[in-house]
Design an enzyme around this catalytic site. Structure first.
Site, PDB file in Angstrom:
ATOM      1  N   GLU A   1       0.676  -1.173  -0.175  1.00 25.53           N
ATOM      2  CA  GLU A   1      -0.110  -0.008  -0.011  1.00 25.53           C
ATOM      3  C   GLU A   1       0.811   1.170  -0.055  1.00 25.53           C
ATOM      4  OE1 GLU A   1      -3.964  -1.257   2.249  1.00 25.53           O
ATOM      5  OE2 GLU A   1      -2.518  -0.737   3.369  1.00 25.53           O
TER       6      GLU A   1
ATOM      7  N   ASP B   1      -8.562  -9.437   3.660  1.00 19.97           N
ATOM      8  CA  ASP B   1      -8.283  -8.160   4.608  1.00 19.97           C
ATOM      9  C   ASP B   1      -9.450  -8.099   5.453  1.00 19.97           C
ATOM     10  OD1 ASP B   1      -7.575  -5.876   5.900  1.00 19.97           O
ATOM     11  OD2 ASP B   1      -7.906  -4.531   4.248  1.00 19.97           O
TER      12      ASP B   1
ATOM     13  N   GLU C   1     -13.411  -3.099  11.395  1.00 12.93           N
ATOM     14  CA  GLU C   1     -13.178  -2.060  10.129  1.00 12.93           C
ATOM     15  C   GLU C   1     -14.379  -2.615   9.206  1.00 12.93           C
ATOM     16  OE1 GLU C   1     -10.080  -1.258   6.694  1.00 12.93           O
ATOM     17  OE2 GLU C   1      -9.345  -2.553   8.273  1.00 12.93           O
TER      18      GLU C   1
END
Length: 678
Positions: A286, A359, A387
């Site tokens: 990332e 993820d 998340e």
């Protein structure tokens, strides 16, 4: 002899137990409330005696017991009660942290060969008593399954928490090192109570300034506060630090000057903090810098840092990697990069792998790297902060998710739990008074610690322990709330990502449904990349006719995963008319799953309403309010998702399923610039 510093620590610990007496039921005390035992058993604990050690940690164990027992049994015990003996012994067979609780000649003894063992034993005894058990019936002989049981904080120096849903960071970097908030001791105490012994105190998207002398002094102040509670401090290190703050022109891990810089920096840190845990590194992921920037491997980068630290600590190297220029299925990239490096990492390197290959999704298969790197130390990384599971406002007990991931059979030498050496969890704590944003999210912090200590613990046992200590030990309450907790994560899967769907959340903030997003710069950031819905069908083909990610698993495991309809759309692109085992077509089953999830949330709200007599008004109202939010948002997820699938497939909803409340364009137009944690 008790030092002045220890006296201060003990006073701070008392602040946790008595802190904010006027707000005693605001959630601050977590599972350490020690509510009085209404009907004390015949055998009631009495005085506490410590022998064999007078270390700060042993004294904390003694005083923790003394204080907690006075709260559990405020009226004392007839005849003085059953004495409790804390005894530090020499026993090479007992690992660090291990303890035994058993009857002794003059009462009940907590026996350990280490001071942390005494502390963990004290908390274990209180956990049993807090569930209403009689002291004479308690027999425990425990040792932690893993040497390192750690939290990863995604906290930034400015106080913002990435993917944090409980307010600002608990680490007050601005006032450190001169002022250490009492909350730091309260936090360390809570972690010690569930066996957590390591804390990474800054974001994996690290800033190089965390390695500067002024920040080393701040880290030292935290390390000094955490140390008596058996907790070592770790720092996320930016790989390019030699270039960013060291004055070098490169961060090449094979450059002698770079290696010398890291050795000097490690020496500087260990001089200030002799028990410093080590570095956590996110590299070449990332946009973060890493060894591949110089044509080197992950092993080259990790081993350079391992050499700098030596036997003093550990390098934890994250395997969460994917690159925009890599056209390979994102689910395959970590395995492709790391598995060939098995056996090439230094002995003090741990490769940290997320529980699933994408993820932290509501449901994923286990990561194929588990079991596939037998000559490398692996850590499992779990996400405690939710998340992708409704943030702090949705009730989703993650014990079953953690248990499912740890218990998965790798087909290569045992379960995931048996192939890892470290357990790490992305923390969900923040500055909110209740620590985690919502009261039930405390249960996920608790469950992580308990499973990191013993991955074989059943989730329902953990839920019952937590609920009894946090809310009420009344049997009627527990018999209602534990099933509610145990079914909650499955409900979220149903109304968000049924049948193996994944990553269909909103862009950036990951709040709410957005399966239609297709215009982001990187393909693997777009939800359409993951579901691949079209007129013909839906799902990501990861069989040999597609990306063949399935081949990264052991053959027997691959067969089992392919047959698991809960992961159908994770591994296969199928027709809307695909027939499931229950006889429904996929198009008939999808709305049934969404409706089932919405109905489950409604039942949770109804169940919680009946439990008002067992819970204080302030916390009961807060949970009820969040359950109403969850009910509204579950309906939103259901309606927006089905509106999109209906439009893509060109099919009307099957009979018996209500139409979405708004047209698809309404859902697509929603924007949330204020969403937290981005």
């Amino acid at each position: 002899m008790v030092t002045a510093r220890l006296c201060a620590l003990l006073l701070l610990a008392v602040s946790f137990a008595t802190g904010g007496a006027a707000r005693a039921e605001d959630g601050y005390r977590l599972w350490l409330r020690h509510a009085p035992v209404a009907d004390a058993a015949q055998q009631t604990p009495g005085s506490v005696t410590l022998s064999g050690s007078d270390s700060p940690t042993a004294l904390l164990a003694r005083d923790e017991l003394t204080r907690a027992l006075s709260e559990l049994y405020p009226h004392g015990a007839a005849g003085g009660g059953t004495p409790i003996l804390l005894r530090r012994v020499t026993d090479p067979a007992m690992r660090d942290g291990a303890f035994r609780i058993a009857p002794a000649e003059r009462g009940v003894a907590i026996i350990a060969a280490s001071d942390t063992g005494l502390l963990y034993g004290a908390f274990a005894l209180l956990r049993e008593l807090g569930q209403g058990k009689a002291i004479g019936a308690i027999r425990l002989d425990e040792a932690p399954a893993y040497t390192l049981r750690m939290l990863n904080h995604w906290d930034n120096p400015d106080g913002h928490v990435e993917r944090g849903y409980a307010g600002r960071s608990i680490f007050d970097w601005w006032h450190l090192p001169g002022y250490v908030d009492a909350r730091m001791t309260d936090y360390a105490r809570a972690n010690a109570s569930i066996g957590i012994n390591g804390v990474v105190i800054n974001n994996v998207n690290a800033r190089a300034m965390m390695l500067e002398p002024r920040y080393i002094a701040k880290v030292k102040a935290l390390a000094d506060t955490f140390r008596p509670w058996g907790i070592r401090v770790y720092v996320s290190a930016r790989f390019s630090a030699p270039r960013d703050i060291g004055g070098l022109k490169t961060a090449d891990p094979l450059d002698p000057a770079v290696r010398a810089w890291w050795k000097a920096k490690a020496d500087e840190i260990y001089t200030a903090i002799p028990d410093f845990g080590g570095f956590l590194v996110k590299a070449n992921s990332e946009g973060q810098p890493g060894p591949q920037d110089y044509g080197r491997s992950h092993a080259d980068g990790a081993n350079m840092l391992a050499e700098a630290i030596g036997e003093r600590g550990t390098v934890i190297w994250r395997a969460f990697v994917y690159a925009a220029e890599n056209k390979e299925d994102r689910a395959k990239q970590a395995f492709t990069e790391f598995q060939p490096l098995d056996g090439k990492f230094a002995k003090n390197v741990v490769v940290q792998v997320k529980n699933g290959p994408i993820d932290f999704q509501p449901r994923e298969p286990f990561h194929p790297l588990f079991g596939a790197m037998p000559r490398t130390q692996l850590a499992m990384e779990l996400q405690i902060t939710k998340e992708y599971l409704g943030f702090a406002s949705h009730l989703a007990f993650l014990g079953p998710l953690f248990e499912e991931a740890l218990g998965a059979d790798t087909g290569r030498g045992g379960s995931v739990a048996e192939t890892v050496t470290v357990i790490a969890g992305v923390a969900n704590t923040g500055s909110d008074r209740n620590w985690t944003g919502s009261h039930f999210d405390q249960a996920n912090w608790y469950a992580f610690g308990r499973l990191a200590w013993n991955p074989k613990l059943p989730s329902d046992q953990i839920a019952r322990e937590w609920a009894a200590q946090t809310f009420s030990r009344d049997t009627a309450f527990l018999n209602a709330v534990v099933p509610m907790m145990m079914s909650s994560r499955a409900a979220v899967v149903d109304y968000m990502t049924p049948l193996g769907l994944a990553h269909v959340m909103g862009t950036g903030h990951h709040y709410g449904p957005a399966p239609w997003v297709s215009d982001l710069a990187r393909p693997e950031w777009n939800p359409v990349y993951y579901h691949r819905a079209d007129r013909a069908g839906i799902g990501f083909d990861r069989t040999p006719t597609g990306s063949n990610a399935l081949a990264q698993y052991a053959p027997d495991v691959a067969k089992r995963l392919l047959a698991d309809e809960e992961l159908l759309l994770w591994f296969r692109h199928v027709s809307w008319d695909h027939r499931l085992k229950n006889g429904n077509t996929l198009w008939e089953e999808l709305p049934r799953r969404y409706d089932r999830g919405v109905a489950a949330v409604a039942r949770m709200g109804a169940t919680w309403a009946t439990l008002a007599p067992h819970v204080d008004t302030q916390r009961h109202r807060a949970v009820a309010d969040f359950l109403r939010v969850q009910a509204d948002e579950a309906q939103w997820w259901r309606d927006a998702s089905l509106a999109y699938w209906s439009a893509v497939s060109g099919r009307a909803l099957p009979a018996g399923h209500a139409a979405p409340r708004h047209p698809l364009s309404w859902y697509q137009a929603q924007r949330f610039p204020e969403a937290p944690g981005e």
